[in-house]
Each structure stands twice: as structure tokens, then as C-alpha cells.
Design a protein around this motif. Structure first.
Motif, PDB file in Angstrom:
ATOM      1  N   GLN A  20     -10.405  -0.625   0.043  1.00  0.00           N
ATOM      2  CA  GLN A  20     -10.852  -1.412   0.306  1.00  0.00           C
ATOM      3  C   GLN A  20     -11.715  -3.015   1.390  1.00  0.00           C
ATOM      4  O   GLN A  20     -12.518  -3.630   1.359  1.00  0.00           O
ATOM      5  N   LEU A  21     -11.661  -1.658   2.499  1.00  0.00           N
ATOM      6  CA  LEU A  21     -12.331  -1.993   3.732  1.00  0.00           C
ATOM      7  C   LEU A  21     -14.275  -1.612   3.671  1.00  0.00           C
ATOM      8  O   LEU A  21     -14.765  -2.759   3.900  1.00  0.00           O
ATOM      9  N   LEU A  22     -14.788  -1.339   2.248  1.00  0.00           N
ATOM     10  CA  LEU A  22     -16.120  -1.327   1.817  1.00  0.00           C
ATOM     11  C   LEU A  22     -16.122  -1.809   0.185  1.00  0.00           C
ATOM     12  O   LEU A  22     -17.178  -2.035   0.276  1.00  0.00           O
ATOM     13  N   ILE A  37      -3.720  -4.439   8.629  1.00  0.00           N
ATOM     14  CA  ILE A  37      -5.180  -3.862   7.943  1.00  0.00           C
ATOM     15  C   ILE A  37      -5.047  -2.233   7.894  1.00  0.00           C
ATOM     16  O   ILE A  37      -5.017  -1.558   6.996  1.00  0.00           O
ATOM     17  N   LEU A  38      -4.137  -1.721   9.056  1.00  0.00           N
ATOM     18  CA  LEU A  38      -3.730  -0.249   9.137  1.00  0.00           C
ATOM     19  C   LEU A  38      -2.523  -0.204   8.152  1.00  0.00           C
ATOM     20  O   LEU A  38      -2.840   0.962   7.598  1.00  0.00           O
ATOM     21  N   ALA A  39      -1.839  -0.823   7.546  1.00  0.00           N
ATOM     22  CA  ALA A  39      -0.959  -0.726   6.703  1.00  0.00           C
ATOM     23  C   ALA A  39      -1.973  -0.687   5.434  1.00  0.00           C
ATOM     24  O   ALA A  39      -1.312   0.320   4.908  1.00  0.00           O
ATOM     25  N   GLY A  40      -2.175  -1.475   4.587  1.00  0.00           N
ATOM     26  CA  GLY A  40      -3.120  -1.073   3.808  1.00  0.00           C
ATOM     27  C   GLY A  40      -3.934   0.105   3.947  1.00  0.00           C
ATOM     28  O   GLY A  40      -4.418   0.312   2.206  1.00  0.00           O
ATOM     29  N   VAL A  41      -4.495   0.192   4.669  1.00  0.00           N
ATOM     30  CA  VAL A  41      -5.719   1.255   4.435  1.00  0.00           C
ATOM     31  C   VAL A  41      -4.340   2.859   4.700  1.00  0.00           C
ATOM     32  O   VAL A  41      -5.219   3.624   3.937  1.00  0.00           O
ATOM     33  N   ILE A  42      -3.356   2.635   5.395  1.00  0.00           N
ATOM     34  CA  ILE A  42      -2.409   4.120   4.914  1.00  0.00           C
ATOM     35  C   ILE A  42      -1.801   4.120   3.305  1.00  0.00           C
ATOM     36  O   ILE A  42      -1.187   5.098   3.116  1.00  0.00           O
ATOM     37  N   GLY A  43      -1.979   3.112   2.674  1.00  0.00           N
ATOM     38  CA  GLY A  43      -1.173   2.700   1.226  1.00  0.00           C
ATOM     39  C   GLY A  43      -0.597   1.847   0.892  1.00  0.00           C
ATOM     40  O   GLY A  43      -0.389   1.406  -0.778  1.00  0.00           O
ATOM     41  N   LEU A  44      -0.064   0.858   2.221  1.00  0.00           N
ATOM     42  CA  LEU A  44       0.922   0.040   1.223  1.00  0.00           C
ATOM     43  C   LEU A  44      -0.184  -1.161   0.371  1.00  0.00           C
ATOM     44  O   LEU A  44      -1.029  -2.031   0.851  1.00  0.00           O
ATOM     45  N   PRO A  45       0.654  -2.103  -0.854  1.00  0.00           N
ATOM     46  CA  PRO A  45      -0.049  -2.505  -1.242  1.00  0.00           C
ATOM     47  C   PRO A  45       0.098  -4.323  -0.136  1.00  0.00           C
ATOM     48  O   PRO A  45      -0.142  -5.097  -1.265  1.00  0.00           O
ATOM     49  N   VAL A  46      -1.492  -3.910   0.238  1.00  0.00           N
ATOM     50  CA  VAL A  46      -1.159  -5.874   1.106  1.00  0.00           C
ATOM     51  C   VAL A  46      -2.197  -6.416   0.872  1.00  0.00           C
ATOM     52  O   VAL A  46      -1.958  -7.709   1.791  1.00  0.00           O
ATOM     53  N   PHE A  47      -3.379  -5.457   0.787  1.00  0.00           N
ATOM     54  CA  PHE A  47      -4.988  -6.778   0.242  1.00  0.00           C
ATOM     55  C   PHE A  47      -4.441  -7.490  -1.091  1.00  0.00           C
ATOM     56  O   PHE A  47      -3.222  -7.531  -1.609  1.00  0.00           O
ATOM     57  N   ALA A  48      -5.389  -8.277  -0.860  1.00  0.00           N
ATOM     58  CA  ALA A  48      -5.239  -9.303  -2.040  1.00  0.00           C
ATOM     59  C   ALA A  48      -5.197  -8.602  -3.127  1.00  0.00           C
ATOM     60  O   ALA A  48      -5.378  -7.465  -4.051  1.00  0.00           O
ATOM     61  N   GLY A  49      -4.234  -8.990  -4.178  1.00  0.00           N
ATOM     62  CA  GLY A  49      -3.906  -9.009  -5.182  1.00  0.00           C
ATOM     63  C   GLY A  49      -3.489  -7.073  -5.343  1.00  0.00           C
ATOM     64  O   GLY A  49      -2.933  -6.617  -6.665  1.00  0.00           O
ATOM     65  N   GLY A  50      -2.735  -7.068  -4.323  1.00  0.00           N
ATOM     66  CA  GLY A  50      -1.100  -5.667  -3.922  1.00  0.00           C
ATOM     67  C   GLY A  50      -2.056  -4.500  -4.124  1.00  0.00           C
ATOM     68  O   GLY A  50      -2.507  -3.211  -4.191  1.00  0.00           O
ATOM     69  N   ARG A  51      -3.511  -4.371  -3.663  1.00  0.00           N
ATOM     70  CA  ARG A  51      -4.327  -3.073  -3.212  1.00  0.00           C
ATOM     71  C   ARG A  51      -3.727  -2.251  -2.044  1.00  0.00           C
ATOM     72  O   ARG A  51      -3.897  -2.975  -1.221  1.00  0.00           O
ATOM     73  N   ALA A  90       3.406  -9.069   8.200  1.00  0.00           N
ATOM     74  CA  ALA A  90       4.399  -9.087   6.868  1.00  0.00           C
ATOM     75  C   ALA A  90       3.859 -10.832   6.001  1.00  0.00           C
ATOM     76  O   ALA A  90       3.668 -10.544   5.214  1.00  0.00           O
ATOM     77  N   ALA A  91       3.894 -11.779   7.243  1.00  0.00           N
ATOM     78  CA  ALA A  91       3.641 -12.291   6.320  1.00  0.00           C
ATOM     79  C   ALA A  91       1.850 -12.673   6.123  1.00  0.00           C
ATOM     80  O   ALA A  91       1.399 -13.024   4.886  1.00  0.00           O
ATOM     81  N   VAL A  92       1.253 -12.474   6.869  1.00  0.00           N
ATOM     82  CA  VAL A  92       0.012 -11.809   5.831  1.00  0.00           C
ATOM     83  C   VAL A  92      -0.361 -11.366   4.447  1.00  0.00           C
ATOM     84  O   VAL A  92      -1.889 -11.747   3.762  1.00  0.00           O
ATOM     85  N   ALA A  93       0.434  -9.984   4.833  1.00  0.00           N
ATOM     86  CA  ALA A  93       0.325  -9.077   4.073  1.00  0.00           C
ATOM     87  C   ALA A  93       1.064  -9.931   2.577  1.00  0.00           C
ATOM     88  O   ALA A  93       0.496 -10.286   1.008  1.00  0.00           O
ATOM     89  N   ALA A  94       2.129 -11.107   3.133  1.00  0.00           N
ATOM     90  CA  ALA A  94       2.626 -11.937   1.568  1.00  0.00           C
ATOM     91  C   ALA A  94       1.287 -12.576   1.026  1.00  0.00           C
ATOM     92  O   ALA A  94       1.528 -13.122  -0.725  1.00  0.00           O
TER      93      ALA A  94
END
Length: 196
Positions: free
Chosen positions: A81-83, A62-76, A18-22
Motif C-alpha cells: 500500500q505504501l507503493l 502506518i506500521l499497523a497497516g504495513v504489518i497486516g492490520l486492515p487499517v488503510f483506506a477500504g480495509g487494505r 485507532a481513530a485514523v484507522a477508523a
């Protein structure tokens, strides 16, 4: 052995993911790769959890971001995003957490500055190598531009994040808050800061 130790490690794994996501939300957009606080928490995840759990923590993020949670840079979010331009850095983060984890083994051991930084520098390189390679491929550009966009603006700040991650680990170790035994204080002693 403390019967709650596995639960303690699981909580720390989720907390650091969660800290990485924040950290991904705290960005300075300077080009195709933004400056963020993510590396600080990636390094700390490795130091605190050890190589295997540190890498799993980043894979969870990374899994959280891939399944659709807005955890990548800028809320993506999303598998695309992996590509994208930052996809290589995400892979590199897994390697980075694994490398910094080798410094402590994830057992709450004392971490000297020399050992912490000695593992932090290769961890930083492990993030940059796949990151810059993939950025060059995605942008279809030459090495000079790829390094100018994907390495040069970040290097000084990321070196400071390694220092900050080691300092955080040492404080958490001194306060006996880390997963594992958590009872080894860093050389030179010191005590946990008190409030009130």
C-alpha cells in the motif's frame, strides 16, 4: 507534574492512531484516491499530541497497516500500500500531524481559530504535495490529470476537516480531556457540554 501524564499521552497516541484507522473505513470511492475521514483525525492527532507525538501517532498507524492490520483506506493492508496510489498521502499525513502539532506543542494549550487554521492549511499542503507527486508517478500521467484525481475533489472537504479538527480540539481543551495540562480554556471562555 502528574505521574500519570506519560500514560495519558500514550493512551491518547494509541486512541488517535485507532481513530485514523477508523477514518480509513469511512470512504467514498471516487477514483484511485478515495475520500475518507482520515485527514480529520490526522490533524487532530497533531493538535492534541504536539509535533513529535503527533507524527509518531501516524507512524504507528502506518506500521499497523504495513504489518497486516486492515487499517488503510477500504480495509487494505500490507507494505504494498505504501507503493500504491495513496502511498504519498500516507507520508504526507506524518508531515501534516507534525505541522498541526506546532500550533499547540501537545500541552493542552488554548487554540484560537486563527492559529488552528493558520497551521492547518500548511498541514494540508504537506499531505497533498507528496500525495500528488507519488500519484502522478504511480499512474504515469501528466500533472493536469494527477491534480484532477488527487487534489481537486478533496480540497473543499479537507478544508472542512481542518475546521472540524480545530473545533474538536477546542472542545476537548475546554473539557480538560487532552494530554498535557488540559486546563487552558479557549478565548471567550465557555464550558464543557453536559448530558443528563
Amino acid at each position: 507534574m502528574n505521574p500519570l501524564a506519560p500514560l495519558h499521552r500514550l493512551v491518547w497516541t494509541a486512541l488517535l492512531a485507532a481513530a485514523v484507522a477508523a477514518g480509513a473505513w469511512i470512504v467514498v470511492p471516487i477514483g484511485p484516491v478515495p475520500v475518507s475521514l482520515q485527514p480529520l483525525f490526522v490533524f487532530l492527532a497533531g493538535y492534541a499530541l504536539g509535533p513529535r507525538r503527533g507524527a509518531l501517532c501516524i507512524l504507528l498507524y502506518i506500521l499497523a497497516g504495513v504489518i497486516g492490520l486492515p487499517v488503510f483506506a477500504g480495509g487494505r493492508s500490507g507494505p504494498a500500500q505504501l507503493l500504491g496510489p495513496t502511498g504519498g498521502y500516507l507520508l504526507g499525513f506524518v508531515l501534516s500531524a507534525w505541522i498541526t502539532g506546532l500550533a499547540t506543542g501537545g500541552h493542552g494549550r488554548a487554540l484560537t481559530w486563527v492559529r488552528g487554521l493558520g497551521f492547518g492549511i500548511p498541514a494540508l499542503i504537506a499531505a497533498y504535495v507528496p500525495g500528488v507527486f507519488w500519484l502522478r508517478h504511480v499512474l504515469d500521467t501528466d500533472w493536469t490529470r494527477a491534480l484532477a484525481l488527487g487534489l481537486a475533489p478533496f480540497l473543499p472537504w479537507d478544508c472542512l476537516k481542518i475546521v472540524a479538527a480545530v473545533a474538536c480540539y477546542r472542545l476537548l481543551s475546554r473539557c480538560r480531556l487532552l494530554p498535557g495540562n488540559g486546563d487552558a480554556a479557549p478565548p471567550g471562555g465557555g464550558s464543557c457540554p453536559r448530558t443528563g
